[in-house]
Design a protein around this motif. Structure first.
Motif, PDB file in Angstrom:
ATOM      1  N   ASP A  32     -48.210  -4.702  45.394  1.00  0.00           N
ATOM      2  CA  ASP A  32     -48.402  -6.097  45.501  1.00  0.00           C
ATOM      3  C   ASP A  32     -47.022  -6.856  45.057  1.00  0.00           C
ATOM      4  OD1 ASP A  32     -51.022  -5.170  45.357  1.00  0.00           O
ATOM      5  OD2 ASP A  32     -51.546  -7.326  45.537  1.00  0.00           O
ATOM      6  N   PHE A  33     -46.571  -7.984  45.636  1.00  0.00           N
ATOM      7  CA  PHE A  33     -45.460  -8.441  45.363  1.00  0.00           C
ATOM      8  C   PHE A  33     -45.674  -9.943  44.812  1.00  0.00           C
ATOM      9  CE2 PHE A  33     -41.227 -10.693  46.116  1.00  0.00           C
ATOM     10  CZ  PHE A  33     -40.704 -10.317  45.085  1.00  0.00           C
ATOM     11  N   GLN A  34     -45.375 -10.315  43.717  1.00  0.00           N
ATOM     12  CA  GLN A  34     -45.796 -11.836  43.322  1.00  0.00           C
ATOM     13  C   GLN A  34     -47.087 -12.191  43.704  1.00  0.00           C
ATOM     14  OE1 GLN A  34     -42.408 -14.087  44.244  1.00  0.00           O
ATOM     15  NE2 GLN A  34     -41.178 -13.352  42.825  1.00  0.00           N
ATOM     16  N   GLY A  35     -48.079 -11.443  43.424  1.00  0.00           N
ATOM     17  CA  GLY A  35     -49.283 -11.562  43.878  1.00  0.00           C
ATOM     18  C   GLY A  35     -49.754 -11.640  45.363  1.00  0.00           C
ATOM     19  N   VAL A  36     -48.841 -11.203  46.367  1.00  0.00           N
ATOM     20  CA  VAL A  36     -49.023 -10.897  47.726  1.00  0.00           C
ATOM     21  C   VAL A  36     -49.221  -9.351  47.860  1.00  0.00           C
ATOM     22  CG1 VAL A  36     -48.269 -11.367  50.088  1.00  0.00           C
ATOM     23  CG2 VAL A  36     -47.872 -13.212  48.426  1.00  0.00           C
ATOM     24  N   ARG A  37     -50.385  -8.997  48.697  1.00  0.00           N
ATOM     25  CA  ARG A  37     -50.192  -7.601  49.060  1.00  0.00           C
ATOM     26  C   ARG A  37     -49.235  -7.090  50.060  1.00  0.00           C
ATOM     27  NH1 ARG A  37     -53.543  -2.957  47.129  1.00  0.00           N
ATOM     28  NH2 ARG A  37     -53.639  -1.452  49.096  1.00  0.00           N
ATOM     29  N   ASN A  70     -38.142 -13.960  29.600  1.00  0.00           N
ATOM     30  CA  ASN A  70     -39.056 -13.095  30.515  1.00  0.00           C
ATOM     31  C   ASN A  70     -38.643 -12.381  31.664  1.00  0.00           C
ATOM     32  OD1 ASN A  70     -41.509 -12.505  32.274  1.00  0.00           O
ATOM     33  ND2 ASN A  70     -42.213 -14.348  32.019  1.00  0.00           N
ATOM     34  N   GLN A  71     -38.264 -11.054  31.647  1.00  0.00           N
ATOM     35  CA  GLN A  71     -37.778 -10.250  32.728  1.00  0.00           C
ATOM     36  C   GLN A  71     -38.366  -9.873  33.933  1.00  0.00           C
ATOM     37  OE1 GLN A  71     -35.686  -6.885  30.927  1.00  0.00           O
ATOM     38  NE2 GLN A  71     -35.744  -7.749  28.725  1.00  0.00           N
ATOM     39  N   LEU A  72     -39.567 -10.310  34.154  1.00  0.00           N
ATOM     40  CA  LEU A  72     -40.312 -10.439  35.193  1.00  0.00           C
ATOM     41  C   LEU A  72     -40.023 -11.260  36.241  1.00  0.00           C
ATOM     42  CD1 LEU A  72     -44.161  -9.931  33.825  1.00  0.00           C
ATOM     43  CD2 LEU A  72     -42.683  -8.116  34.740  1.00  0.00           C
ATOM     44  N   LEU A  73     -39.381 -12.675  35.684  1.00  0.00           N
ATOM     45  CA  LEU A  73     -38.875 -13.525  36.522  1.00  0.00           C
ATOM     46  C   LEU A  73     -37.476 -13.192  37.064  1.00  0.00           C
ATOM     47  CD1 LEU A  73     -40.316 -16.682  34.475  1.00  0.00           C
ATOM     48  CD2 LEU A  73     -41.369 -15.398  36.313  1.00  0.00           C
ATOM     49  N   LEU A  74     -36.816 -12.132  36.776  1.00  0.00           N
ATOM     50  CA  LEU A  74     -35.543 -12.014  37.114  1.00  0.00           C
ATOM     51  C   LEU A  74     -35.270 -11.516  38.301  1.00  0.00           C
ATOM     52  CD1 LEU A  74     -33.909 -10.439  33.690  1.00  0.00           C
ATOM     53  CD2 LEU A  74     -33.619 -12.842  34.466  1.00  0.00           C
ATOM     54  N   PRO A  75     -34.404 -11.694  39.355  1.00  0.00           N
ATOM     55  CA  PRO A  75     -33.180 -12.243  38.862  1.00  0.00           C
ATOM     56  C   PRO A  75     -33.297 -13.920  39.198  1.00  0.00           C
ATOM     57  CG  PRO A  75     -32.770 -11.280  40.879  1.00  0.00           C
ATOM     58  CD  PRO A  75     -34.039 -10.827  40.449  1.00  0.00           C
ATOM     59  N   GLY A  76     -34.473 -14.056  39.899  1.00  0.00           N
ATOM     60  CA  GLY A  76     -34.435 -15.644  40.174  1.00  0.00           C
ATOM     61  C   GLY A  76     -34.650 -16.657  39.418  1.00  0.00           C
ATOM     62  N   GLN A  77     -34.939 -16.342  38.381  1.00  0.00           N
ATOM     63  CA  GLN A  77     -35.025 -17.349  37.292  1.00  0.00           C
ATOM     64  C   GLN A  77     -35.022 -16.913  35.841  1.00  0.00           C
ATOM     65  OE1 GLN A  77     -39.250 -19.140  37.427  1.00  0.00           O
ATOM     66  NE2 GLN A  77     -38.978 -20.686  35.974  1.00  0.00           N
ATOM     67  N   ILE A  78     -34.174 -17.715  34.969  1.00  0.00           N
ATOM     68  CA  ILE A  78     -33.986 -17.338  33.613  1.00  0.00           C
ATOM     69  C   ILE A  78     -34.851 -18.139  32.723  1.00  0.00           C
ATOM     70  CG2 ILE A  78     -32.107 -17.188  31.869  1.00  0.00           C
ATOM     71  CD1 ILE A  78     -30.260 -16.607  34.070  1.00  0.00           C
ATOM     72  N   HIS A  84     -45.530  17.245  25.382  1.00  0.00           N
ATOM     73  CA  HIS A  84     -46.493  16.559  24.344  1.00  0.00           C
ATOM     74  C   HIS A  84     -46.221  15.151  24.367  1.00  0.00           C
ATOM     75  CE1 HIS A  84     -46.375  20.721  22.834  1.00  0.00           C
ATOM     76  NE2 HIS A  84     -47.508  20.338  22.425  1.00  0.00           N
ATOM     77  N   ILE A  85     -45.372  14.502  25.160  1.00  0.00           N
ATOM     78  CA  ILE A  85     -45.226  13.202  25.262  1.00  0.00           C
ATOM     79  C   ILE A  85     -46.160  12.443  26.252  1.00  0.00           C
ATOM     80  CG2 ILE A  85     -43.355  11.413  25.938  1.00  0.00           C
ATOM     81  CD1 ILE A  85     -41.150  13.262  25.437  1.00  0.00           C
ATOM     82  N   PRO A  86     -46.762  11.277  25.532  1.00  0.00           N
ATOM     83  CA  PRO A  86     -47.939  10.684  26.455  1.00  0.00           C
ATOM     84  C   PRO A  86     -47.124   9.819  27.364  1.00  0.00           C
ATOM     85  CG  PRO A  86     -47.540   9.638  24.145  1.00  0.00           C
ATOM     86  CD  PRO A  86     -46.668  10.952  23.984  1.00  0.00           C
ATOM     87  N   ILE A  87     -47.673   9.989  28.749  1.00  0.00           N
ATOM     88  CA  ILE A  87     -46.717   9.116  29.700  1.00  0.00           C
ATOM     89  C   ILE A  87     -47.786   8.088  30.134  1.00  0.00           C
ATOM     90  CG2 ILE A  87     -45.989   9.592  32.041  1.00  0.00           C
ATOM     91  CD1 ILE A  87     -44.303  11.056  29.733  1.00  0.00           C
ATOM     92  N   GLU A  88     -47.282   6.975  30.014  1.00  0.00           N
ATOM     93  CA  GLU A  88     -47.953   5.762  30.259  1.00  0.00           C
ATOM     94  C   GLU A  88     -47.915   5.740  31.688  1.00  0.00           C
ATOM     95  OE1 GLU A  88     -47.371   0.743  30.271  1.00  0.00           O
ATOM     96  OE2 GLU A  88     -45.742   2.333  29.388  1.00  0.00           O
ATOM     97  N   GLU A  89     -49.519   5.290  32.326  1.00  0.00           N
ATOM     98  CA  GLU A  89     -49.633   4.873  33.722  1.00  0.00           C
ATOM     99  C   GLU A  89     -49.888   3.457  33.761  1.00  0.00           C
ATOM    100  OE1 GLU A  89     -52.563   7.170  35.388  1.00  0.00           O
ATOM    101  OE2 GLU A  89     -51.840   9.042  34.503  1.00  0.00           O
ATOM    102  N   ARG A  90     -48.820   2.963  34.815  1.00  0.00           N
ATOM    103  CA  ARG A  90     -49.036   1.316  34.988  1.00  0.00           C
ATOM    104  C   ARG A  90     -50.180   1.091  36.143  1.00  0.00           C
ATOM    105  NH1 ARG A  90     -47.277  -1.417  31.246  1.00  0.00           N
ATOM    106  NH2 ARG A  90     -46.887  -3.317  32.986  1.00  0.00           N
ATOM    107  N   PRO A  91     -50.566  -0.167  36.103  1.00  0.00           N
ATOM    108  CA  PRO A  91     -51.366  -0.429  37.091  1.00  0.00           C
ATOM    109  C   PRO A  91     -50.863  -0.407  38.709  1.00  0.00           C
ATOM    110  CG  PRO A  91     -51.267  -2.200  35.637  1.00  0.00           C
ATOM    111  CD  PRO A  91     -50.293  -1.404  35.385  1.00  0.00           C
ATOM    112  N   GLY A  92     -51.740   0.223  39.753  1.00  0.00           N
ATOM    113  CA  GLY A  92     -51.208   0.427  40.922  1.00  0.00           C
ATOM    114  C   GLY A  92     -50.753  -0.742  41.592  1.00  0.00           C
ATOM    115  N   GLY A  93     -51.239  -1.919  41.089  1.00  0.00           N
ATOM    116  CA  GLY A  93     -50.855  -3.270  41.868  1.00  0.00           C
ATOM    117  C   GLY A  93     -49.320  -3.434  41.760  1.00  0.00           C
ATOM    118  N   GLU A  94     -48.738  -3.093  40.769  1.00  0.00           N
ATOM    119  CA  GLU A  94     -47.205  -3.254  40.409  1.00  0.00           C
ATOM    120  C   GLU A  94     -46.395  -2.642  41.766  1.00  0.00           C
ATOM    121  OE1 GLU A  94     -46.993  -3.209  35.690  1.00  0.00           O
ATOM    122  OE2 GLU A  94     -46.157  -1.672  36.685  1.00  0.00           O
ATOM    123  N   LEU A  95     -47.040  -1.796  42.607  1.00  0.00           N
ATOM    124  CA  LEU A  95     -46.352  -1.264  43.596  1.00  0.00           C
ATOM    125  C   LEU A  95     -47.031  -1.667  44.962  1.00  0.00           C
ATOM    126  CD1 LEU A  95     -46.035   2.428  42.476  1.00  0.00           C
ATOM    127  CD2 LEU A  95     -44.238   0.684  42.059  1.00  0.00           C
TER     128      LEU A  95
END
Length: 299
Positions: free
Chosen positions: A247-252, A17-25, A234-245
């Protein structure tokens, strides 16, 4: 220590789970396509080759556990096709999953036309096809690294070489070796003219490299090259949720009311790729890529 993005044996798949790196493997089980879709979409696993591998292997695990029609071969073929379509929808920019899904469907279709083929035969074919991708990925990545290193060292034979990499191009993006160990950037999709989609920020790096006369390379297995798309427009560009930028670990962490546009990729025009495009078959100038890929396929 080298981390593995993927751990697989027949009937069992787990991912780091790369979302937990580097703090947790932490490795988490992927018991089927739905869990793989979630992991790919949430970016627990990332890197175009790894996305394709996790998707195909999750289907293998699901089929090994008995999912899908047991005795009706045409129904099982339809079931596999639907599961692959679902996986492709998780991350639209990275072409590897779509390419491998297309190849797997074609292989399954050919197998289904064999006289007397059973649903179990088709099930085994999918599992074996997915497992073969693991070994192919390792072989392709070693070839990409070797071609890239040789090309760079030939270009600068009497100087020490400092390499800057951008995007996750090592073991965590692939089956376990990496694509861009001797080059500058990876790629999630390469258009026919050499325009390349990669993680946001790649375009700025390419502009800076061009300005300062630094060779700029793209490392991509042929599975990331999409000759059906004429240009990067012609390449489709994925848009991610704004909360990824915001919020950090659920904290605004951003001020209230701030809106965010969060594209996950940008497109680097082919004229900025001054070093070349490195694939498992060799290093090519962007203008040579389409013909080189066709030759490698025997078209």
């Amino acid at each position: 220590m080298s981390l593995e993005a993927i751990r697989y044996r027949r009937g069992s798949l787990s991912i780091l789970n790369q979302l937990l790196l580097p703090g947790q493997i932490r490795y988490e089980a992927v018991d089927g396509v739905e869990r793989a879709w979630e992991a790919i979409r949430a970016m627990e696993v990332r890197g175009a080759p790894a996305i394709a591998l996790v998707g195909c292997l999750s289907l293998a695990v699901e089929l090994h556990s008995g999912a899908g029609p047991e005795r009706d071969a045409p129904a099982l073929e339809a079931f596999v096709g639907e599961r692959l379509r679902h996986l492709v929808a998780a991350r639209p920019t990275a072409v590897n999953m779509a390419r491998e899904a297309e190849r797997l469907r074609a292989a399954l279709r050919r197998r289904a036309q064999s006289p007397g083929v059973t649903a179990q035969d088709l099930r085994d074919s999918v599992i074996e096809h997915a497992e073969a991708l693991l070994q192919k990925d390792l072989e392709d990545n070693r070839s990409i690294g070797a071609h890239g290193a040789r090309h760079i060292l030939q270009r600068l034979p009497h100087a020490s070489v400092t390499v800057l990499t951008h995007c996750n191009t090592g073991t965590l993006a692939t089956a376990g070796y990496g694509t861009a160990l001797a080059v500058v950037v990876g790629a999630d999709r390469v258009a026919a003219n050499g325009d390349t989609a990669n993680k946001i920020g790649t375009y700025q790096l390419a502009v800076a490299a061009r300005h300062h006369g630094v060779p700029f390379y793209v490392a991509a297995p042929s599975a990331s090259c999409d000759p059906a798309l004429p240009t990067g427009a012609h390449i489709p560009i994925e848009e991610r949720p704004g909360g990824e930028l915001t919020d950090f670990q659920g904290v605004r962490v951003a001020a209230p009311g701030i809106d965010v546009w969060n594209p996950a990729f940008d497109v680097t025009p082919h004229e900025l790729i001054t070093g070349g495009i490195i694939t498992e078959t060799g290093v090519y100038a962007p203008g040579e890529l389409r013909q080189a890929l066709a030759a490698a396929r025997g078209d």
